[in-house]
Scaffold this motif. Structure first.
Motif, PDB file in Angstrom:
ATOM      1  N   GLN A   1       7.037 -24.097   9.047  1.00  0.00           N
ATOM      2  CA  GLN A   1       5.783 -23.136   9.584  1.00  0.00           C
ATOM      3  C   GLN A   1       6.399 -21.809   9.247  1.00  0.00           C
ATOM      4  N   ILE A   2       7.598 -21.426   9.464  1.00  0.00           N
ATOM      5  CA  ILE A   2       8.125 -20.083   9.366  1.00  0.00           C
ATOM      6  C   ILE A   2       8.021 -19.732   7.712  1.00  0.00           C
ATOM      7  N   ALA A   3       8.151 -20.684   7.159  1.00  0.00           N
ATOM      8  CA  ALA A   3       8.115 -20.394   5.548  1.00  0.00           C
ATOM      9  C   ALA A   3       6.782 -20.297   5.043  1.00  0.00           C
ATOM     10  N   ALA A   4       5.761 -21.085   5.589  1.00  0.00           N
ATOM     11  CA  ALA A   4       4.352 -20.760   5.251  1.00  0.00           C
ATOM     12  C   ALA A   4       3.924 -19.532   5.758  1.00  0.00           C
ATOM     13  N   ASN A   5       4.412 -19.174   6.897  1.00  0.00           N
ATOM     14  CA  ASN A   5       3.734 -17.721   7.437  1.00  0.00           C
ATOM     15  C   ASN A   5       4.585 -16.775   6.594  1.00  0.00           C
ATOM     16  N   ALA A   6       5.668 -16.819   6.034  1.00  0.00           N
ATOM     17  CA  ALA A   6       6.476 -15.779   5.211  1.00  0.00           C
ATOM     18  C   ALA A   6       5.794 -15.697   3.950  1.00  0.00           C
ATOM     19  N   LYS A   7       5.169 -16.704   3.547  1.00  0.00           N
ATOM     20  CA  LYS A   7       4.361 -16.716   2.106  1.00  0.00           C
ATOM     21  C   LYS A   7       3.128 -15.929   2.303  1.00  0.00           C
ATOM     22  N   GLU A   8       2.458 -16.036   3.543  1.00  0.00           N
ATOM     23  CA  GLU A   8       1.019 -15.669   3.865  1.00  0.00           C
ATOM     24  C   GLU A   8       1.571 -14.076   3.986  1.00  0.00           C
ATOM     25  N   TYR A   9       2.450 -13.503   4.855  1.00  0.00           N
ATOM     26  CA  TYR A   9       2.604 -12.151   5.267  1.00  0.00           C
ATOM     27  C   TYR A   9       3.272 -11.303   3.589  1.00  0.00           C
ATOM     28  N   GLY A  10       3.676 -12.365   2.840  1.00  0.00           N
ATOM     29  CA  GLY A  10       4.599 -11.550   1.520  1.00  0.00           C
ATOM     30  C   GLY A  10       3.715 -11.718   0.681  1.00  0.00           C
ATOM     31  N   ALA A  11       2.406 -12.229   0.572  1.00  0.00           N
ATOM     32  CA  ALA A  11       1.538 -12.739  -0.338  1.00  0.00           C
ATOM     33  C   ALA A  11       1.445 -11.494  -1.399  1.00  0.00           C
ATOM     34  N   LEU A  12       1.206 -10.321  -1.053  1.00  0.00           N
ATOM     35  CA  LEU A  12       1.105  -9.200  -1.934  1.00  0.00           C
ATOM     36  C   LEU A  12       2.261  -8.165  -1.955  1.00  0.00           C
ATOM     37  N   ALA A  13       3.470  -8.906  -1.478  1.00  0.00           N
ATOM     38  CA  ALA A  13       4.751  -8.122  -1.595  1.00  0.00           C
ATOM     39  C   ALA A  13       5.442  -8.572  -2.732  1.00  0.00           C
ATOM     40  N   GLY A  14       5.288  -9.581  -3.385  1.00  0.00           N
ATOM     41  CA  GLY A  14       5.906  -9.951  -4.645  1.00  0.00           C
ATOM     42  C   GLY A  14       7.458 -10.678  -4.364  1.00  0.00           C
TER      43      GLY A  14
ATOM     44  N   LEU B   1      16.859 -23.823  -5.670  1.00  0.00           N
ATOM     45  CA  LEU B   1      17.619 -22.658  -5.335  1.00  0.00           C
ATOM     46  C   LEU B   1      18.448 -22.176  -6.163  1.00  0.00           C
ATOM     47  N   HIS B   2      18.350 -22.730  -7.560  1.00  0.00           N
ATOM     48  CA  HIS B   2      19.614 -22.419  -8.560  1.00  0.00           C
ATOM     49  C   HIS B   2      19.413 -21.178  -9.013  1.00  0.00           C
ATOM     50  N   ARG B   3      18.377 -20.579  -9.094  1.00  0.00           N
ATOM     51  CA  ARG B   3      17.973 -19.205  -9.878  1.00  0.00           C
ATOM     52  C   ARG B   3      17.999 -18.099  -8.379  1.00  0.00           C
ATOM     53  N   GLY B   4      18.215 -18.733  -7.364  1.00  0.00           N
ATOM     54  CA  GLY B   4      17.989 -17.622  -6.065  1.00  0.00           C
ATOM     55  C   GLY B   4      16.853 -17.556  -5.410  1.00  0.00           C
ATOM     56  N   THR B   5      16.600 -16.858  -4.316  1.00  0.00           N
ATOM     57  CA  THR B   5      15.391 -16.657  -3.820  1.00  0.00           C
ATOM     58  C   THR B   5      15.459 -15.439  -2.839  1.00  0.00           C
ATOM     59  N   ASP B   6      14.333 -14.785  -2.568  1.00  0.00           N
ATOM     60  CA  ASP B   6      14.577 -13.626  -1.748  1.00  0.00           C
ATOM     61  C   ASP B   6      14.621 -14.030  -0.195  1.00  0.00           C
ATOM     62  N   ILE B   7      13.660 -14.938   0.174  1.00  0.00           N
ATOM     63  CA  ILE B   7      13.706 -15.478   1.722  1.00  0.00           C
ATOM     64  C   ILE B   7      13.952 -16.910   1.630  1.00  0.00           C
ATOM     65  N   LEU B   8      14.999 -17.248   2.232  1.00  0.00           N
ATOM     66  CA  LEU B   8      15.054 -18.916   2.634  1.00  0.00           C
ATOM     67  C   LEU B   8      15.095 -19.041   3.870  1.00  0.00           C
ATOM     68  N   VAL B   9      14.270 -20.124   4.062  1.00  0.00           N
ATOM     69  CA  VAL B   9      14.097 -20.465   5.645  1.00  0.00           C
ATOM     70  C   VAL B   9      14.787 -22.030   5.560  1.00  0.00           C
ATOM     71  N   ALA B  10      15.885 -22.426   6.309  1.00  0.00           N
ATOM     72  CA  ALA B  10      16.624 -23.466   6.404  1.00  0.00           C
ATOM     73  C   ALA B  10      16.841 -24.016   7.740  1.00  0.00           C
ATOM     74  N   THR B  11      17.325 -25.287   7.859  1.00  0.00           N
ATOM     75  CA  THR B  11      17.999 -25.917   9.040  1.00  0.00           C
ATOM     76  C   THR B  11      19.531 -25.597   8.706  1.00  0.00           C
ATOM     77  N   PRO B  12      20.417 -25.591   9.659  1.00  0.00           N
ATOM     78  CA  PRO B  12      21.632 -25.185   9.377  1.00  0.00           C
ATOM     79  C   PRO B  12      22.558 -26.541   8.639  1.00  0.00           C
ATOM     80  N   GLY B  13      22.304 -27.781   8.956  1.00  0.00           N
ATOM     81  CA  GLY B  13      22.796 -28.862   8.368  1.00  0.00           C
ATOM     82  C   GLY B  13      22.665 -28.892   6.813  1.00  0.00           C
ATOM     83  N   ARG B  14      21.278 -28.762   6.526  1.00  0.00           N
ATOM     84  CA  ARG B  14      21.166 -29.046   4.911  1.00  0.00           C
ATOM     85  C   ARG B  14      21.588 -27.664   4.185  1.00  0.00           C
TER      86      ARG B  14
END
Length: 503
Positions: free
Chosen positions: A91-104, A123-136
């Motif tokens: 859910q956090i990732a989905a919100n981040a995509k919506e909030y940052g839709a126009l930010a690139g 994740l090989h090329r990296g990402t700007d925002i990563l939402v994760a559970t600690p174990g994975r």
């Protein structure tokens, strides 16, 4: 005077994204947190679920990442958000995509229960925002598939839940792997001693914002109590969900909480027996199963969802009318998170607690922590009669299997003696032929029909041999002429031969 998002200093792309979602006024936690985060300060936020915490840290962080305009780091990320459960991370990732839709900005999410190879590839090329559970996250770090060297903003959401789930060692390791020069945003609904110690390790002189006192329950939630025996809870739940008990509010989407995974599955099974459709969500379910259960609950295809505390933080679904604590939590802070699944986005909600004699200590702890006032509800008028009789959730008693006394070998088989000709017990014996000869004609040569008129068996296949002292065998069996012999031994090729006694 009402504050608007325009007055908080957010950029135009973020404001446009908020307009697309229909958000015009910030919540109290957003109003306090956004200006401090935009200045680059560390933040400690004390707020319950459903108060808008995700936007409080995501909106200003997107603006700061845009302004810094740094290149996406290889096999790393610029902003790391840690969440305790898969559902909350999604859910956090989905919100981040919506909030940052126009930010690139590029957003990714990794959680347990999914393919590790797919996570490595995305994740090989990296990402700007990563939402994760600690174990994975640590799994990929240990495999050298990801690193935390590029983290500029670190967010711990629902930190107290991560401690409850045993992530304390993982959080300490992550703290050692991220750069010391970073911004840390720390959010929790409660503030036990361990959380304070963790804040001191992660944050540097944080700005503290608090919407409600720690561990208080939402004001819009009406809380009720039903005293019931442990073995009668299933019957009571079934009567409530079938509308056989007049409880406050209209039942729409109902979230039921149990303490254990097996308990959740057991409740779902018992509800199915009385015609109430429900799904379970807990740690033993695969990720596709959990997503499907949430989707059906969100679309109201399945109006009842039974969950454990693991899933409590990740269910952010508007329209949950009732939260039923089928079993009270043994950790009082969990009660706050459970009932916080209702009364989302400014709506009202109803929480009902079932309390047995052995749970009175849990109820006392909840009252002490939250200062909650429970209104006592009576049991249904016919509840005792239903429990003592065959209630709506009480399965029918099992019928004991009757032991049949075995017959003597050869009894009822029409081979002579008292059963000669198949007229005594031989008639009562169920024929083996699955396709009865409806016309009543002999099957093959002398086999008994289902009308029991012929008692001869295989001894009469070749004709001439009597079937015991009570009858004369039929003439003209399958064998060639040769008398009353057995086909297998004495009538090969139609050669003459005597009967078995003389052959």
């Amino acid at each position: 005077m009402t504050t608007t998002f325009d007055q908080l200093g957010l950029s135009q792309p973020v404001l446009q994204a908020l307009d697309l979602k229909g958000y015009t006024e910030p919540t109290p936690i957003q109003e306090q947190a956004i200006p401090a985060v935009l200045k680059g300060r560390d933040l400690l936020g004390i707020a319950q679920t459903g108060t808008g915490k995700t936007a409080a840290f995501m909106l200003p962080s997107i603006d700061r990442l845009r302004e810094a305009d740094r290149q996406t780091p290889f096999k790393s990320c610029r902003m790391l958000v840690l969440a305790p459960t898969r559902e909350l991370a999604g859910q956090i990732a989905a919100n981040a995509k919506e909030y940052g839709a126009l930010a690139g900005l590029k957003v990714q999410s990794i959680v347990g229960g999914t393919s590790v190879n797919k996570d490595r590839n995305k994740l090989h090329r990296g990402t700007d925002i990563l939402v994760a559970t600690p174990g994975r996250l640590l799994d990929l770090v240990d495999q050298k598939a990801f690193n935390l060297s590029g983290v500029e903003v670190l967010v711990l959401d629902e930190a107290d839940q991560m401690l409850d789930l045993g992530f304390i060692h993982a959080l300490r390791k992550i703290n050692d792997l991220v750069p010391a020069e970073r911004q840390t945003l720390f959010f929790s609904a409660t503030m036990p001693k361990q959380i304070k110690e963790l804040v001191n390790k992660y944050c540097r002189n944080p700005v503290q914002v608090s919407v409600t006192p720690a561990a208080t329950t939402a004001e819009r939630i009406e809380q009720y109590l039903l005293m019931v025996q442990q073995d009668e809870k299933q019957t009571l739940l079934g009567m409530i969900l079938k509308g056989q008990h007049d409880i406050p509010g209209k039942l729409e989407r109902v979230l039921v909480f149990t303490r254990t995974k097996h308990g959740a599955d057991r409740v779902v099974k018992k509800l199915a027996q009385i015609g109430v459709q429900a799904n379970a969500i807990h740690g033993n379910k695969s990720q596709p199963q959990r997503e499907r259960a949430l989707s059906e609950f969100k679309k109201a295809k399945t109006p009842v969802l039974v969950a454990t505390d693991v899933a409590a933080r990740g269910i952010d679904i508007p329209g949950v009318s009732h939260v039923i604590n089928y079993e009270l939590p043994n950790v009082p802070e969990q009660y706050v998170h459970r009932i916080g699944r209702t009364a989302r986005a400014g709506a009202d909600g109803i929480a009902i607690a079932f309390c047995a004699e052995d749970e009175r200590a849990y109820l006392k702890d909840i009252r002490k922590l939250t200062d909650a006032e429970f209104e006592r509800l009576p049991l249904p008028e016919n509840f005792r009669a239903v429990v003592e009789g065959v209630g709506p959730t009480k399965p029918a008693p099992k019928q004991q299997r009757q032991r049949v006394k075995p017959k003597p070998f050869g009894a009822g088989r029409g081979r002579g003696g008292a059963n000669a000709g198949g007229q005594d017990q031989g008639e009562a014996r169920k024929p083996k032929n699955k396709h009865p000869n409806r016309a009543g004609k002999p099957n093959r040569a002398g086999k008994p029909n289902h009308d029991g008129q012929s008692g001869e068996r295989s001894e009469n296949r070749s004709g001439g041999r009597p079937s015991g002292p009570g009858g004369q065998g039929q003439q003209g069996g399958r064998g060639k002429p040769g008398g009353g012999n057995r086909r297998r031994f004495n009538n090969r090729g139609g050669k003459p031969g005597g009967n078995r006694a003389s052959g």
